[in-house]
Structure formats: C-alpha cells, structure tokens
Design a protein around this motif. Structure first.
Motif, PDB file in Angstrom:
ATOM      1  N   PHE A 296       8.308  20.673 -15.514  1.00  0.00           N
ATOM      2  CA  PHE A 296       7.097  19.925 -16.260  1.00  0.00           C
ATOM      3  C   PHE A 296       6.876  20.930 -17.822  1.00  0.00           C
ATOM      4  O   PHE A 296       6.465  20.197 -18.737  1.00  0.00           O
ATOM      5  CB  PHE A 296       5.768  20.137 -15.472  1.00  0.00           C
ATOM      6  CG  PHE A 296       5.978  19.230 -14.589  1.00  0.00           C
ATOM      7  CD1 PHE A 296       5.319  17.909 -14.641  1.00  0.00           C
ATOM      8  CD2 PHE A 296       6.249  19.540 -12.880  1.00  0.00           C
ATOM      9  CE1 PHE A 296       5.432  16.858 -13.669  1.00  0.00           C
ATOM     10  CE2 PHE A 296       6.223  18.506 -12.033  1.00  0.00           C
ATOM     11  CZ  PHE A 296       5.815  17.108 -12.422  1.00  0.00           C
TER      12      PHE A 296
ATOM     13  N   ARG B 145       6.928  18.806 -21.238  1.00  0.00           N
ATOM     14  CA  ARG B 145       5.732  18.836 -22.146  1.00  0.00           C
ATOM     15  C   ARG B 145       6.101  19.290 -23.546  1.00  0.00           C
ATOM     16  O   ARG B 145       5.553  19.043 -24.553  1.00  0.00           O
ATOM     17  CB  ARG B 145       4.672  19.838 -21.643  1.00  0.00           C
ATOM     18  CG  ARG B 145       3.974  19.170 -20.359  1.00  0.00           C
ATOM     19  CD  ARG B 145       2.703  19.953 -19.972  1.00  0.00           C
ATOM     20  NE  ARG B 145       3.020  21.333 -19.671  1.00  0.00           N
ATOM     21  CZ  ARG B 145       3.200  21.675 -18.373  1.00  0.00           C
ATOM     22  NH1 ARG B 145       2.831  20.942 -17.610  1.00  0.00           N
ATOM     23  NH2 ARG B 145       3.418  22.894 -18.174  1.00  0.00           N
TER      24      ARG B 145
ATOM     25  N   VAL C 174       5.066  13.183 -16.647  1.00  0.00           N
ATOM     26  CA  VAL C 174       4.436  13.338 -18.009  1.00  0.00           C
ATOM     27  C   VAL C 174       4.123  12.058 -18.721  1.00  0.00           C
ATOM     28  O   VAL C 174       3.143  11.706 -19.164  1.00  0.00           O
ATOM     29  CB  VAL C 174       5.248  14.439 -18.824  1.00  0.00           C
ATOM     30  CG1 VAL C 174       4.565  14.413 -20.050  1.00  0.00           C
ATOM     31  CG2 VAL C 174       5.143  15.676 -18.054  1.00  0.00           C
TER      32      VAL C 174
ATOM     33  N   SER D 268       1.409   9.504 -17.350  1.00  0.00           N
ATOM     34  CA  SER D 268       0.343  10.057 -17.761  1.00  0.00           C
ATOM     35  C   SER D 268      -0.310   9.309 -18.958  1.00  0.00           C
ATOM     36  O   SER D 268      -1.415   9.490 -19.333  1.00  0.00           O
ATOM     37  CB  SER D 268       0.210  11.503 -17.630  1.00  0.00           C
ATOM     38  OG  SER D 268       0.583  11.954 -16.500  1.00  0.00           O
TER      39      SER D 268
ATOM     40  N   THR E 136       5.444  15.120  -6.883  1.00  0.00           N
ATOM     41  CA  THR E 136       4.680  15.428  -8.103  1.00  0.00           C
ATOM     42  C   THR E 136       3.510  16.263  -8.026  1.00  0.00           C
ATOM     43  O   THR E 136       2.580  15.809  -6.820  1.00  0.00           O
ATOM     44  CB  THR E 136       4.379  14.341  -9.023  1.00  0.00           C
ATOM     45  OG1 THR E 136       5.456  13.574  -9.226  1.00  0.00           O
ATOM     46  CG2 THR E 136       3.741  14.762 -10.265  1.00  0.00           C
TER      47      THR E 136
ATOM     48  N   TYR F 141      -0.365  15.989 -12.735  1.00  0.00           N
ATOM     49  CA  TYR F 141       0.356  14.762 -12.869  1.00  0.00           C
ATOM     50  C   TYR F 141       0.352  13.478 -11.766  1.00  0.00           C
ATOM     51  O   TYR F 141       0.684  12.340 -12.209  1.00  0.00           O
ATOM     52  CB  TYR F 141       1.885  14.919 -13.453  1.00  0.00           C
ATOM     53  CG  TYR F 141       1.649  15.615 -14.606  1.00  0.00           C
ATOM     54  CD1 TYR F 141       1.265  15.137 -16.091  1.00  0.00           C
ATOM     55  CD2 TYR F 141       1.896  17.169 -14.721  1.00  0.00           C
ATOM     56  CE1 TYR F 141       1.501  15.927 -17.243  1.00  0.00           C
ATOM     57  CE2 TYR F 141       1.889  17.928 -15.881  1.00  0.00           C
ATOM     58  CZ  TYR F 141       1.594  17.369 -17.211  1.00  0.00           C
ATOM     59  OH  TYR F 141       1.546  17.968 -18.170  1.00  0.00           O
TER      60      TYR F 141
END
Length: 381
Positions: free
Chosen positions: A195, A199, A244, A247, A286, A290
């Motif tokens: 993650f 990001r 990610v 989202s 997950t 998230y």
C-alpha cells in the motif's frame, strides 16, 4: 431484502418456472441462501411474466400479531417505494419457509399481506408454506386440501429446476451467515509495504500531472481482469494498487460504466461474475482503511447481478468501518427500497464516461441528481 433477478443488462438466461414445486425449488437460488424462517415474495411483471423483484424478510413468531403487523407494514412500504419508481409489479407469489410449516400457522399474516398487496393494485398468485420437502397452500379454497404432512414436492421437478439454475451459473449457500462468512478476513492480508508503494505511485503521478493517466491504467487493468477468472497469485501482486484506486470514484464509477454499458450484452453477466470473484477475494485480503471502498464496489457489482442478499452483506461490511461510505449507502438503500439495478444504468447514461472519469464537468441536470435518494433517480427506458 429485495433481489432483482431479471435484468436485461446481465443477460441471465430465462428459467421457466411452471409449478409451485419449481417455484419453491428456485427460491434458494433467487435469495442466495436457503430462506429458513422467512417470508419470501416473488413479484412478476405484467407482460413478460418474469420475476422482477424477490423480497425476503424474517418470519415473525406464530400468533404474534404486533410483529406480524410490523412485517406487513415494512413489506408494504418497500413495495410502495418500488411502485413509485415505476417498477412493474403486477402479481406476487408468497412463500413462508419454516421447519414447522403447515396450512394454519401464520394465516393471519398471509391474509394481511394479500390484502395489503391488493390495496396497492397487485394481484396475489400462489400463497404457500414449505419446509423445503413438502408444501401447504394458503390460497382460497385450499384451507382443507392439505394433510398434516402437506404435499411432498415432486422430486423430478425439483431436480429439473435445480439443473437449469446451475447451468445458468446460479447457486446458493446454506444460510445468510454462511454467505457473510465469505467476507471473513483472509489469514494473510496484503502487506502494508504494497500500500505504501501504491500510494507513492499515485502521489508521484499526481505531482507530475499524470494522475488521470494512472487512474485510467488501473481502470483498464480492472476491466481486463473481469474478462478472466480470479487468480489469487496475481491479486497478491496488484491487490494493493487496485484497493487504493477503488477508493477513488474516478476509478470505481468508470469501471461500473464499462462493465454495464460498454461490454457486449452476452458478456456482461460473465464480466460481472468475474468481477465479483476478484472483489470478494480482494475484500478479504485488504486491511483498513481501504477495505470499505473495495467492499462497497463489491456490493455495487453484486447488486447488478441481482443478488440483493450478498450486495447487502457487502454494503454492511463497508459501513461497519466507514459509516458514511456513500456507495455502500446507495446499495443498501436501493436494496431496502426494491430499486431495480437498471436504475443505475440510467444514471450512468445521463452522466457519461468522460464525466465519471472527472475529465469533463457534469452538466447541471446530472449534478442535481442525489445518488443517495433513489426516488430522485431518472427512470430507465
């Protein structure tokens, strides 16, 4: 909770149900699980005679008039909401499923429900009780027709309808709790390092002015994945990036648009089914923060498949850790009010892919639509 089994967009092959036995045998497939201790209503459209909505609620205790009245009021309100959305509810078949089924228990409930439906202009078809092995008829003129043991379901007819449903790639689990257990967190979750990297990729892309390109690339990857079966090994590699990206509504909504509006009709159901498998696995893998976005997307996809039971479970999963998740709230509200999935098609049509991606400003009419209010949605053609 309502289901919407008959959807032109999903291209589900028609299943011909021609007898009370076949109808009872089909209920677990329509609801998603064996509806023990349940009131189930199947609503048919006037001209096509297809099941357009199935609705299941918990069966109240025998002779508990207050709870029975609450159940009737809740069902009436749900049906009234569907009618307000111009859903074609011409006839309703009613089935009470419980282990101690007989022709006299819950007769007051059946009478109240049929009267309420008639007041809404909906004809009543079969009114049955079943324990899954035999059936009893509540209908007019049938009060004395059934023995204590009821009428045994025709085994050949049960097998015929089950075979047809399995061939159509429909299935069920033993109970609602078993359905919910499919979203139990996996033993091994996606790594935090994954993650962090995802990001960082998004942050770099945004800083360099390529944020839209990054989102489009992930969107394309998701659409491509929906054309094949779920691969846990691949998911372990790309899952963090997908979580990610999901989202962001600029990825979620274009994904839904392409699955529903762009795919050839004969491929839509397969694509949605594959997407459900990928997102179910991803939801279990997950961690927060998230997971709610993934679970909410799963709820939306499952709702489009007509599986209101699992869609509601996935929406509840998202809302349990993110109570204000707008997508999960939309799905939950739609399921409770009996909104058919086709309504979303009209919303997507009114906005367009470029606007969903955020590359074109929505027009004023689209901007005024509040997706949290299904009654404000445009009517599907």
């Amino acid at each position: 909770m309502p289901n919407s089994p008959a959807q032109p967009g999903a291209q589900q092959p028609p299943i011909h149900v021609t007898s009370p036995t076949a109808m009872i045998a089909s209920l677990p497939y329509l609801v998603g699980f064996i509806p023990h201790d349940s009131v189930v209503l199947l609503f048919l459209a006037e001209h096509s005679n297809q099941v357009v909505v199935s609705l299941r609620v918990d069966l109240p205790p025998v002779d508990d008039a207050a709870v029975e009245d609450d159940v009737v009021a809740m069902i009436t309100e749900t049906v009234r909401g569907s009618l307000a959305l111009e859903v074609d509810l011409h006839m309703a078949h009613l089935v009470l499923w419980h282990d101690d089924a007989n022709a006299s228990a819950h007769r007051r409930l059946v009478t109240s429900l049929t009267r309420s439906l008639q007041d809404l202009g909906i004809r009543t078809g079969h009114c049955l009780a079943t324990d899954g092995l035999a059936m009893w008829d509540y209908g007019p003129g049938h009060s004395e027709c059934c023995t204590t043991s009821g009428h045994t379901l025709d085994g050949e007819e049960v097998e015929r309808i089950r075979f047809a449903l399995v061939v159509s790639e429909l299935g069920f689990v033993p109970s609602r709790s078993a359905l919910a257990s499919s979203l139990t967190p996996a033993i091994t979750l996606l790594s935090e390092a994954g993650f962090t990297d995802a990001r960082a990729m998004l942050t770099t892309a945004e800083f360099e002015g390529f944020g839209d390109d990054w989102r489009r690339e992930v969107e394309d990857d998701l659409v491509a994945a929906c054309q094949r079966r779920c691969d846990p090994t691949e998911l372990a590699t790309v899952g963090a990036i997908w979580a990610v990206a999901l989202s962001d509504a600029r990825v979620r909504e274009p994904l839904m648009y392409r699955l529903l509006q762009v795919s050839p009709p004969q491929e839509r159901r397969r694509g949605l089914s594959n997407c459900r498998a990928w997102l179910t696995a991803l939801t279990t893998m997950t961690p927060e923060p998230y997971q709610p976005a993934v679970a909410a997307t799963l709820a939306a996809v499952t709702w489009q498949l007509g599986d209101g039971a699992f869609a509601t479970i996935a929406a509840e999963k998202a809302l349990s850790t993110q109570p204000n998740n707008s997508l999960a709230r939309i799905v939950q509200a739609s399921a409770k009010s009996g909104v058919p999935p086709q309504k979303w098609h009209a919303i997507l049509d009114s906005i367009g892919l470029a606007q969903l991606r955020g590359t074109q400003q929505a027009d004023q009419d689209s901007a005024r639509v509040d997706p949290r209010d299904p009654l404000a949605w445009p009517t599907a053609s």
